[in-house]
Design an enzyme around this catalytic site. Structure first.
Site, PDB file in Angstrom:
ATOM      1  N   ASP A  56       0.815  -1.210   0.000  1.00 58.87           N
ATOM      2  CA  ASP A  56       0.000   0.000   0.000  1.00 58.87           C
ATOM      3  C   ASP A  56       0.850   1.262   0.000  1.00 58.87           C
ATOM      4  O   ASP A  56       2.065   1.222   0.206  1.00 58.87           O
ATOM      5  CB  ASP A  56      -0.906   0.021   1.232  1.00 58.87           C
ATOM      6  N   TYR A 116       6.693 -10.028   7.145  1.00 57.45           N
ATOM      7  CA  TYR A 116       6.573  -8.583   7.338  1.00 57.45           C
ATOM      8  C   TYR A 116       7.095  -8.184   8.707  1.00 57.45           C
ATOM      9  O   TYR A 116       7.010  -8.950   9.667  1.00 57.45           O
ATOM     10  CB  TYR A 116       5.114  -8.143   7.241  1.00 57.45           C
TER      11      TYR A 116
END
Length: 248
Positions: A51, A109
């Site tokens: 994003d 992540y």
């Protein structure tokens, strides 16, 4: 030829990975650089649709049907035409059926929090500033409850059209280094905003704003029961795993 390319980037100045009209994106920057060195327009396929504002320590993309080129020369060639907040570190020739997204086995992540009442100018846009004391031991205990194969519909952004919401989380850890608290999660895939919502749920649980267990929230399949979506600035794609370690 099909080339796999490993890069890293700061996502602050970009509207995410995916190409969009009239806004800067990582994919757009990569395709412009690829066109320069291969002298033709080629689509650059990515491993993840990060994003706006999200960073990557290690991102993998690929270029299909590229002209013959010495893979060892690709990093320096691409970096010549890339902005300074995107850097290609390596490139290799891969089989024609390799796809950076669909060939990936798992992704890892990291979410970074700067935990202090005094701001750090070097953490701006690179970590989320959280002023209240954060108990990393409690964070680690809550994070461990996400490990397993579950329907993570409660941890998907509202409005997402994904219908298969079952994912496997292999590990989820939290630790402190000085004023920084890190969350590291590894899974076979992640729903839209899933990592940021999971971290937000851990934070809200530590604050006492959420009293239900992670298991109960998972079982409910209800986004309203989970925590806040954490800001993008603290999220990093850390590593992508494949069944063949192409870059070594």
């Amino acid at each position: 030829m099909n080339f796999a390319i490993k890069l890293s980037y700061l996502g602050t100045n970009y509207s995410g990975w995916q190409l969009q009209p009239n806004v800067p994106t990582i994919q757009g920057a990569m395709q412009n650089a690829v066109k320069k060195i291969f002298c033709k327009e080629l689509t650059v396929h990515g491993c993840s649709r990060t994003d706006a504002g999200v960073h990557a320590m290690e991102y993998v993309c690929s270029v299909f049907d590229a002209p013959s080129f010495d893979a060892k020369k690709i990093p320096l060639a691409l970096n010549t035409y890339l902005p300074c907040d995107i850097s290609v570190s390596s490139a290799v020739s891969v089989p024609e059926d390799f796809h950076p997204r669909f060939s990936a086995l798992k992704k890892e992540y990291i979410y970074k929090i700067y935990n202090s009442r005094i701001r750090d100018p070097f953490s701006v846009d690179r970590a989320y500033m959280y002023k209240r004391p954060l108990d990393e031991i409690k964070c680690r205990e809550i994070a461990s409850q996400f490990v397993g194969t579950f329907d993570f519909a409660s941890f998907m952004a509202a409005g997402s059209t994904v219908t298969d919401t079952v994912r496997t989380i292999y590990s989820f850890d939290a630790w402190r280094e000085g004023n920084e608290v890190f969350f590291k999660v590894c899974g076979d895939g992640f729903l839209y905003n899933m990592v940021r919502i999971m971290v937000g749920t851990i934070i809200n649980s530590c604050e006492g704003k959420i009293t239900q267990s992670i298991g109960d929230i998972i079982s409910a399949k209800d986004r309203t029961l989970a925590g806040q979506t954490m800001p993008a600035c603290g999220l990093y794609l850390n590593k992508v795993f494949y069944d063949n370690n192409y870059f070594e």
